[in-house]
Design a protein around this motif. Structure first.
Motif, PDB file in Angstrom:
ATOM      1  N   TRP A 210       6.260  -4.306  -5.813  1.00  0.00           N
ATOM      2  CA  TRP A 210       5.649  -4.701  -4.540  1.00  0.00           C
ATOM      3  C   TRP A 210       4.449  -3.813  -4.205  1.00  0.00           C
ATOM      4  O   TRP A 210       3.410  -4.298  -3.768  1.00  0.00           O
ATOM      5  N   TYR A 211       4.598  -2.522  -4.451  1.00  0.00           N
ATOM      6  CA  TYR A 211       3.511  -1.600  -4.120  1.00  0.00           C
ATOM      7  C   TYR A 211       2.300  -1.791  -5.032  1.00  0.00           C
ATOM      8  O   TYR A 211       1.176  -1.480  -4.648  1.00  0.00           O
ATOM      9  N   SER A 212       2.508  -2.316  -6.236  1.00  0.00           N
ATOM     10  CA  SER A 212       1.409  -2.466  -7.193  1.00  0.00           C
ATOM     11  C   SER A 212       0.303  -3.378  -6.670  1.00  0.00           C
ATOM     12  O   SER A 212      -0.812  -3.365  -7.191  1.00  0.00           O
ATOM     13  N   GLN A 213       0.588  -4.164  -5.629  1.00  0.00           N
ATOM     14  CA  GLN A 213      -0.458  -4.998  -5.035  1.00  0.00           C
ATOM     15  C   GLN A 213      -1.537  -4.171  -4.332  1.00  0.00           C
ATOM     16  O   GLN A 213      -2.561  -4.718  -3.908  1.00  0.00           O
ATOM     17  N   ALA A 214      -1.330  -2.875  -4.207  1.00  0.00           N
ATOM     18  CA  ALA A 214      -2.314  -2.012  -3.545  1.00  0.00           C
ATOM     19  C   ALA A 214      -3.684  -2.129  -4.198  1.00  0.00           C
ATOM     20  O   ALA A 214      -4.714  -1.967  -3.531  1.00  0.00           O
ATOM     21  N   ARG A 215      -3.689  -2.417  -5.495  1.00  0.00           N
ATOM     22  CA  ARG A 215      -4.978  -2.524  -6.196  1.00  0.00           C
ATOM     23  C   ARG A 215      -5.803  -3.705  -5.712  1.00  0.00           C
ATOM     24  O   ARG A 215      -7.017  -3.768  -5.949  1.00  0.00           O
ATOM     25  N   ASN A 216      -5.166  -4.653  -5.029  1.00  0.00           N
ATOM     26  CA  ASN A 216      -5.882  -5.831  -4.532  1.00  0.00           C
ATOM     27  C   ASN A 216      -6.340  -5.688  -3.082  1.00  0.00           C
ATOM     28  O   ASN A 216      -7.010  -6.574  -2.560  1.00  0.00           O
ATOM     29  N   TYR A 217      -5.985  -4.575  -2.452  1.00  0.00           N
ATOM     30  CA  TYR A 217      -6.235  -4.437  -1.014  1.00  0.00           C
ATOM     31  C   TYR A 217      -7.537  -3.694  -0.741  1.00  0.00           C
ATOM     32  O   TYR A 217      -7.836  -2.675  -1.378  1.00  0.00           O
TER      33      TYR A 217
ATOM     34  N   THR B 265       1.500  -4.328   1.747  1.00  0.00           N
ATOM     35  CA  THR B 265       1.318  -3.958   3.149  1.00  0.00           C
ATOM     36  C   THR B 265       2.649  -3.805   3.876  1.00  0.00           C
ATOM     37  O   THR B 265       2.792  -2.941   4.734  1.00  0.00           O
ATOM     38  N   GLN B 266       3.641  -4.626   3.506  1.00  0.00           N
ATOM     39  CA  GLN B 266       4.943  -4.500   4.167  1.00  0.00           C
ATOM     40  C   GLN B 266       5.668  -3.214   3.762  1.00  0.00           C
ATOM     41  O   GLN B 266       6.326  -2.578   4.586  1.00  0.00           O
ATOM     42  N   VAL B 267       5.520  -2.809   2.519  1.00  0.00           N
ATOM     43  CA  VAL B 267       6.168  -1.572   2.061  1.00  0.00           C
ATOM     44  C   VAL B 267       5.686  -0.369   2.872  1.00  0.00           C
ATOM     45  O   VAL B 267       6.484   0.498   3.254  1.00  0.00           O
ATOM     46  N   ILE B 268       4.384  -0.290   3.157  1.00  0.00           N
ATOM     47  CA  ILE B 268       3.833   0.907   3.809  1.00  0.00           C
ATOM     48  C   ILE B 268       3.532   0.683   5.289  1.00  0.00           C
ATOM     49  O   ILE B 268       2.975   1.586   5.931  1.00  0.00           O
ATOM     50  N   TRP B 269       3.885  -0.472   5.850  1.00  0.00           N
ATOM     51  CA  TRP B 269       3.560  -0.786   7.252  1.00  0.00           C
ATOM     52  C   TRP B 269       4.052   0.340   8.162  1.00  0.00           C
ATOM     53  O   TRP B 269       5.241   0.637   8.234  1.00  0.00           O
ATOM     54  N   LYS B 270       3.136   0.944   8.881  1.00  0.00           N
ATOM     55  CA  LYS B 270       3.428   2.169   9.624  1.00  0.00           C
ATOM     56  C   LYS B 270       4.485   1.992  10.709  1.00  0.00           C
ATOM     57  O   LYS B 270       5.334   2.863  10.924  1.00  0.00           O
ATOM     58  N   ASP B 271       4.465   0.885  11.432  1.00  0.00           N
ATOM     59  CA  ASP B 271       5.370   0.685  12.563  1.00  0.00           C
ATOM     60  C   ASP B 271       6.776   0.239  12.161  1.00  0.00           C
ATOM     61  O   ASP B 271       7.659   0.146  13.011  1.00  0.00           O
ATOM     62  N   THR B 272       6.995  -0.078  10.887  1.00  0.00           N
ATOM     63  CA  THR B 272       8.337  -0.447  10.440  1.00  0.00           C
ATOM     64  C   THR B 272       9.217   0.803  10.427  1.00  0.00           C
ATOM     65  O   THR B 272       8.792   1.868   9.991  1.00  0.00           O
ATOM     66  N   LYS B 273      10.464   0.654  10.900  1.00  0.00           N
ATOM     67  CA  LYS B 273      11.368   1.800  11.042  1.00  0.00           C
ATOM     68  C   LYS B 273      12.554   1.777  10.080  1.00  0.00           C
ATOM     69  O   LYS B 273      13.048   2.828   9.686  1.00  0.00           O
ATOM     70  N   GLU B 274      13.040   0.573   9.721  1.00  0.00           N
ATOM     71  CA  GLU B 274      14.264   0.466   8.932  1.00  0.00           C
ATOM     72  C   GLU B 274      14.083  -0.484   7.755  1.00  0.00           C
ATOM     73  O   GLU B 274      13.277  -1.411   7.819  1.00  0.00           O
ATOM     74  N   VAL B 275      14.864  -0.250   6.719  1.00  0.00           N
ATOM     75  CA  VAL B 275      14.853  -1.138   5.555  1.00  0.00           C
ATOM     76  C   VAL B 275      16.272  -1.255   5.011  1.00  0.00           C
ATOM     77  O   VAL B 275      17.085  -0.331   5.141  1.00  0.00           O
ATOM     78  N   GLY B 276      16.568  -2.395   4.428  1.00  0.00           N
ATOM     79  CA  GLY B 276      17.813  -2.611   3.709  1.00  0.00           C
ATOM     80  C   GLY B 276      17.517  -3.480   2.507  1.00  0.00           C
ATOM     81  O   GLY B 276      16.735  -4.425   2.594  1.00  0.00           O
ATOM     82  N   VAL B 277      18.099  -3.165   1.355  1.00  0.00           N
ATOM     83  CA  VAL B 277      17.815  -3.889   0.116  1.00  0.00           C
ATOM     84  C   VAL B 277      19.119  -4.381  -0.488  1.00  0.00           C
ATOM     85  O   VAL B 277      20.122  -3.665  -0.504  1.00  0.00           O
TER      86      VAL B 277
END
Length: 236
Positions: free
Chosen positions: A131-138, A153-165
């Motif tokens: 998912w993070y590898s898309q950084a090259r397109n940003y 963008t969702q992986v590093i979105w600053k205002d996101t607080k929690e994650v579950g996988v």
């Protein structure tokens, strides 16, 4: 004169009480032994399920990348992980990633389909790297959301607080692909908030306004070259 021996009848009430006491005492001993034995009973085996909750490697991978972009670390949510696992199981059953972007309302979502044999913990880590590898397109100077940038963008979105996988394989095909789902709260990828939440790595990454930064640099360069001068009032 001899007195005749008198045979006394046994007290039936006392005999009944004694039997009741003996029975109660035996029952208590049996109950205590039974409870002690329960503590040593081997736990029941877990049901065979295609859904596995992802362990911390996925969280660690997220926070590693978020630190590069000046975003605070995420907290792991067991509730989100359970919901992500349910979605992953549904995807594995249908053998498709289509039509699941809106299955978790008000939550951000990233999906991945990985080939090969792997544990869920490894799958969560690999999916996060993907998912993070898309950084090259940003482009930070011209930020846009599209299919080539939105997982990054969702992986590093600053205002996101929690994650579950969560991860799952098809119950009918254990050798098949692994489906990985990440859920985020609050959701990211809000177009009008891209500049404030997707920050460029490096020492200036904490400046969300790229255009003001460029203008300030140009202003300072022009000022140093004497191209910007203050007008002095004309004396009459």
């Amino acid at each position: 004169m001899h007195k005749a021996a008198v045979l006394e009848k046994p007290d039936e009430k006392n005999m009944f009480r004694k039997k009741l006491i003996n029975f109660s005492f035996s029952f208590v001993i049996l109950l205590v032994i039974g409870n002690a034995g329960l503590g040593k009973t081997a736990p029941a085996s877990a049901p065979n399920t295609a859904t596995i909750t992802s362990p911390p490697p996925a969280l660690q991978a997220h926070n590693k990348y978020r630190a590069l972009h000046h975003s605070p670390a995420l907290n792991w949510s067991e509730g989100l992980a359970a919901e992500a696992s349910a979605i992953a199981q549904s995807l594995a059953t249908q053998s498709t990633l289509a039509g699941k972007k809106d299955s978790a309302l008000n939550l951000g979502q990233n999906l991945a389909k990985l080939a090969g044999s792997m544990a869920c913990g490894d799958a969560g880590d690999i999916a996060t790297n993907l998912w993070y590898s898309q950084a090259r397109n940003y482009s930070y100077s011209d930020p846009r959301l599209n299919a080539d940038t939105d997982t990054f963008t969702q992986v590093i979105w600053k205002d996101t607080k929690e994650v579950g996988v969560g991860c799952a394989k098809s119950p009918s095909n254990e050798a098949g692909p692994m489906y990985v789902v990440a859920l985020y709260k609050p959701a990211g990828n809000i177009p009008k908030q891209l500049r404030q939440n997707v920050l460029e790595p490096g020492p200036r990454g904490n400046d969300p306004d790229v255009y003001s930064t460029l203008f300030r640099r140009q202003f300072e360069d022009a000022k140093s070259l004497g191209r910007i001068q203050r007008k002095t009032p004309i004396e009459g």
